[in-house]
Design a protein around this motif. Sequence first.
Motif, PDB file in Angstrom:
ATOM      1  N   GLU A 177       2.230   1.832  -3.424  1.00 34.94           N
ATOM      2  CA  GLU A 177       1.208   2.383  -4.314  1.00 34.94           C
ATOM      3  C   GLU A 177       1.000   3.874  -4.048  1.00 34.94           C
ATOM      4  N   TYR A 237      -7.513   9.430  -5.049  1.00 34.23           N
ATOM      5  CA  TYR A 237      -7.048   8.039  -5.092  1.00 34.23           C
ATOM      6  C   TYR A 237      -7.653   7.222  -3.957  1.00 34.23           C
ATOM      7  N   GLN A 238      -7.621   7.768  -2.742  1.00 32.43           N
ATOM      8  CA  GLN A 238      -8.139   7.029  -1.594  1.00 32.43           C
ATOM      9  C   GLN A 238      -9.642   6.823  -1.679  1.00 32.43           C
ATOM     10  N   THR A 239     -10.354   7.828  -2.240  1.00 34.45           N
ATOM     11  CA  THR A 239     -11.798   7.666  -2.427  1.00 34.45           C
ATOM     12  C   THR A 239     -12.090   6.547  -3.414  1.00 34.45           C
ATOM     13  N   GLY A 240     -11.317   6.500  -4.506  1.00 32.93           N
ATOM     14  CA  GLY A 240     -11.498   5.431  -5.486  1.00 32.93           C
ATOM     15  C   GLY A 240     -11.181   4.063  -4.917  1.00 32.93           C
ATOM     16  N   GLU A 241     -10.133   3.992  -4.088  1.00 31.10           N
ATOM     17  CA  GLU A 241      -9.790   2.723  -3.467  1.00 31.10           C
ATOM     18  C   GLU A 241     -10.885   2.263  -2.508  1.00 31.10           C
ATOM     19  N   ALA A 242     -11.445   3.202  -1.759  1.00 26.41           N
ATOM     20  CA  ALA A 242     -12.513   2.839  -0.820  1.00 26.41           C
ATOM     21  C   ALA A 242     -13.728   2.302  -1.560  1.00 26.41           C
ATOM     22  N   LYS A 243     -14.093   2.937  -2.678  1.00 22.97           N
ATOM     23  CA  LYS A 243     -15.227   2.461  -3.469  1.00 22.97           C
ATOM     24  C   LYS A 243     -14.941   1.084  -4.049  1.00 22.97           C
ATOM     25  N   ALA A 244     -13.704   0.876  -4.495  1.00 23.37           N
ATOM     26  CA  ALA A 244     -13.356  -0.417  -5.083  1.00 23.37           C
ATOM     27  C   ALA A 244     -13.436  -1.533  -4.050  1.00 23.37           C
ATOM     28  N   ARG A 245     -13.065  -1.206  -2.803  1.00 24.16           N
ATOM     29  CA  ARG A 245     -13.146  -2.234  -1.759  1.00 24.16           C
ATOM     30  C   ARG A 245     -14.574  -2.536  -1.355  1.00 24.16           C
ATOM     31  N   GLU A 275       0.829  -1.212   0.000  1.00 24.04           N
ATOM     32  CA  GLU A 275       0.000   0.000   0.000  1.00 24.04           C
ATOM     33  C   GLU A 275       0.862   1.260   0.000  1.00 24.04           C
TER      34      GLU A 275
END
Length: 293
Positions: A193, A255-263, A190
């Motif tokens: 990344e 980036y963190q918002t996109g990662e949270a949605k992906a999870r 992480e």
Amino acid sequence: MRVGVKTSVDDIWTQYMNTRRPELREELIAHYAPLARFVVGRLGIPPSSLLDTEDLIGYGMIGLINAIDRYDPSRGVRFESFATPRIRGAVIDQIRQLNWLPRSAVSRMRQVEDTLATLEQRLQRPATETEAAEAMGVSIDQYRQMLLDMSATVLSLDAPLGSMAQEDDATSLSDLLEDEQTTGPAEQVEQHELVTVLAEAIERLPEREQLLLSLYYKEELTMKEISRIMNVSESRICQLRMQAIMHLRASMQTYQTGEAKARKTPRKKAEAGQRRGRGRPRRKSTTEEKSTD
């Protein structure tokens, strides 16, 4: 006595530790005065109606004198390393006493950060000053003043906690934080990344902001030195630095918002599948139907 070829700083330290003569103390203060100016310049605090540059340097000199009085060369620590956190701490203590950062400044900081994040998601690039100012409904001058006010935020993990009258091994804020050096494999991936995303975000910045960040963080130049190189005022350098930081924060937030949605998405799909499975009646097998008949 003057610090020169015949009399080195080490010799003065030796004599001062043995005799504590006031004139030797004055020699050390004069010799290390540029260190206080350098450390204060690295803090990046713009001049204001409350404090000017000389005031800040004066507070830094208080920390420098405190460090000279407490330094012990026999411990094997360089004086510059010993004195730097105390100089920072002296300046920051004075700023805190003046209630440097009001709630309105914190509110403006969040407003700018949210605006830049929204614009970057929509434009797929860092927003310009004009675009950010229009989105916030303020003029360019007002937007720049907001950046200048926000750049006055001072945080130091090296500053000793409490008053400067504490012992040399006084606890600092960094001593109270969890040691994150021992990261596991997942955290290492992480972190890698995040570094990659940050590097890409820096590459998307305008060349002028990239140059400023390089001069400040890599070359460790002061705001005044950078202003001379880039041929703009010192306050403008503070504005550009804060704008670059806010752009980077917006990129990381995106980036963190996109990662949270992906999870969350796979989890929602799995939960939906489980609900559908529970709501649908189980079909009897052929053997069960025959036994029932």
